[in-house]
Design an enzyme around this catalytic site. Structure first.
Site, short mmCIF file in Angstrom:
data_model
loop_
_atom_site.label_atom_id
_atom_site.label_comp_id
_atom_site.label_asym_id
_atom_site.label_seq_id
_atom_site.Cartn_x
_atom_site.Cartn_y
_atom_site.Cartn_z
N ASP A 181 0.01 5.09 0.92
CA ASP A 181 -0.17 6.07 2.00
C ASP A 181 -0.08 5.42 3.38
OD1 ASP A 181 -0.92 8.70 0.70
OD2 ASP A 181 -2.25 7.33 -0.34
N ASP A 201 -1.26 -0.75 5.97
CA ASP A 201 -1.38 -0.16 7.32
C ASP A 201 -2.81 0.01 7.78
OD1 ASP A 201 -1.71 1.92 5.32
OD2 ASP A 201 -1.68 3.35 6.98
N ASP A 240 0.89 -1.15 0.00
CA ASP A 240 0.00 0.00 0.00
C ASP A 240 0.94 1.22 0.00
OD1 ASP A 240 -2.42 1.57 0.59
OD2 ASP A 240 -1.49 1.83 2.55
#
Length: 212
Positions: free
Chosen positions: A11, A161, A9
């Site tokens: 961001d 995250d 991922d």
């Protein structure tokens, strides 16, 4: 078969974008009719799943694609100020040196991601970047990536995250490493039962070399 492709991922996992995204979200709060995010509120939101956050915000699902588009547009101006997560560059270089193929799946724009990677001298580390606006539909993007790259689910591991990263990976039948340095708290990530939960980028190689 052990994974040979690691999908990240962007961001909160590679780029430290949380503060920038919060300040953009606060600027857009009045336009989209949700409450301002204070530091206390941010701590509270970090303990919610992606679905719970949307429910809590009161923003209609219909408006979310417009909000995401607006946030991405505003983030474009902040890209030069953003920094990589401390230690992530070293971890990515190690993984590439070990022969892993690295890629990115993001709901950010490909343009933003590419610019960030170029500024921070990370662009040579990634084989592909896929971008798509889907709030809960990352599974579809993962499946498309597998198909386009002729990969089996067991050849791939996902690193993210947020709770939605764990959810999407499980639906796509791929293993997932949840990282605690991004948006969601370690507690809420652990509740989603990721295959691995790590605190520092330096742990990535250990997990990959642990033989699964």
């Amino acid at each position: 078969m052990t994974p040979k492709v690691i999908i990240f991922d962007f961001d909160g996992t590679i780029a430290d974008t949380v503060d920038a995204l919060v300040s953009i979200a606060n600027r857009l709060a009045v336009d989209f009719g949700y409450r301002h995010i204070s530091p206390e509120q941010l701590s509270f939101l970090k303990n919610l799943t992606s679905r719970e956050i949307i429910k809590y915000s009161g923003v209609s699902l219909f408006k979310i694609p417009f909000l995401v588009k607006k946030v991405k547009g505003e983030l474009k101006n902040k890209i030069p100020e953003l920094k990589p997560i401390p230690g992530i560059k070293e971890a990515l270089i190690e993984l590439q040196n070990e022969g892993y193929k690295l890629g990115i799946i993001t709901s950010n724009s490909k343009e933003n991601v590419t610019q960030f990677l170029r500024i921070n001298d990370l662009n040579h580390l990634f084989d592909f970047i896929y971008s798509g606006i889907t709030i809960f539909g990352k599974t579809t993007i993962i499946n498309n990536v597998l198909r386009q790259n002729q990969l089996q689910p067991q050849e791939v591991i996902y690193v993210g995250d947020e709770t939605r990263d764990i959810e999407a990976s499980k639906k796509a039948n791929i293993k997932v490493i949840a990282v605690t340095w991004g948006f969601n708290s370690p507690e809420v990530l652990a509740k989603q039962n990721p295959d691995y939960l790590i605190q520092r980028p330096s742990e990535l190689l250990k997990v990959m070399n642990s033989g699964h």
